[in-house]
Design an enzyme around this catalytic site. Sequence first.
Site, PDB file in Angstrom:
ATOM      1  N   ASP A 182       0.836  -1.198   0.000  1.00 20.91           N
ATOM      2  CA  ASP A 182       0.000   0.000   0.000  1.00 20.91           C
ATOM      3  C   ASP A 182       0.872   1.249   0.000  1.00 20.91           C
ATOM      4  O   ASP A 182       1.910   1.288   0.672  1.00 20.91           O
ATOM      5  CB  ASP A 182      -0.901   0.028   1.238  1.00 20.91           C
ATOM      6  CG  ASP A 182      -2.159  -0.795   1.060  1.00 20.91           C
ATOM      7  OD1 ASP A 182      -2.449  -1.209  -0.083  1.00 20.91           O
ATOM      8  OD2 ASP A 182      -2.865  -1.020   2.058  1.00 20.91           O
ATOM      9  N   ARG A 233      -1.892  -1.213  -8.498  1.00 20.83           N
ATOM     10  CA  ARG A 233      -3.237  -0.717  -8.206  1.00 20.83           C
ATOM     11  C   ARG A 233      -3.226   0.792  -8.436  1.00 20.83           C
ATOM     12  O   ARG A 233      -2.337   1.496  -7.946  1.00 20.83           O
ATOM     13  CB  ARG A 233      -3.629  -1.005  -6.754  1.00 20.83           C
ATOM     14  CG  ARG A 233      -5.004  -0.425  -6.364  1.00 20.83           C
ATOM     15  CD  ARG A 233      -5.192  -0.404  -4.858  1.00 20.83           C
ATOM     16  NE  ARG A 233      -5.111  -1.732  -4.285  1.00 20.83           N
ATOM     17  CZ  ARG A 233      -4.654  -1.989  -3.060  1.00 20.83           C
ATOM     18  NH1 ARG A 233      -4.184  -1.019  -2.300  1.00 20.83           N
ATOM     19  NH2 ARG A 233      -4.638  -3.223  -2.608  1.00 20.83           N
TER      20      ARG A 233
END
Length: 302
Positions: free
Chosen positions: A131, A179
């Site tokens: 992330d 992502r």
Amino acid sequence: MGLTRDFFISLSKNQLLNSSAKKWGLKLGASKVVAGTDIDSMMKSVKELNSNGISATIDNLGEFVYSREEALHAKTNILETLEAIQAHAVNAHMSIKLTQVGLDVDYKFCLENMKEIVALAASYDIFINIDMEDYGHLQQTFDLLDELLQEYDNVGTVIQSYLYRSEKDLESLQDVRLRLVKGAYKENEEVSLQGKQEIDENYMKLIKSRLLGKAFTSIATHDHNIIDEVKKFARQNNIPFSRFEFQMLYGFRTEMQKELAKEGYNFTTYVPFGQDWYGYFMRRLAERPQNINLVLKSMVSK
């Protein structure tokens, strides 16, 4: 709206409130967007998603980690979650914040922790997504990812469309699974776009660039206008469903999630769980202040 967003982002960084929140359990509406505080409750949610043709990316929540002891504890929790994914044979991978496993303690210490995690995940054919956090951790995240990619191919990260440098970063990672998001942190105008329209436009620009490339791409958004535009672009350019997926957060637009999966699109839900839910919950309120309704409804229903 801007003041409300800033308010909740500032709350998300409050360590005292974070510590207190652990004593509350998943109250104040957090249970709507956090899939429990332990592996068993989280697994029930993941299995339900799988039954609807939806995969999961699991986040064992953890923030404000500034000691080796805390980082090692977080690493153990992540390894246990990987073991659970394997044992339950669910369709899932993991998303991990580097600060959770020691980036603010020591870079090399964090790298060693991540190597252990990614190695176990690789043995089970599980993907690890790093992330992206605030801008202060951005370059270290890319540096650490580069080192991991020298040994493993089951790891990728996140590109935030509101940052000026994202297009260049995308080019350097064109062979890596990524992502794409708009961005959830408050960054200053020296490093990031500020207006919604320009952020949206850059987001679509980055998405189209990726879809015309060759690596798998996760498109993480709740914006139905963006989703519709992606669908149209994919059709017009004969881009197969196997090249990309949509992602949304657990507890948000659940009917749309199911519908996209029914339409045949790859779909993954971001599933956070654990005791350390406070910072995550505050950022969700910051992103969409209307989510405060979740809190109000929860309090009224008790």
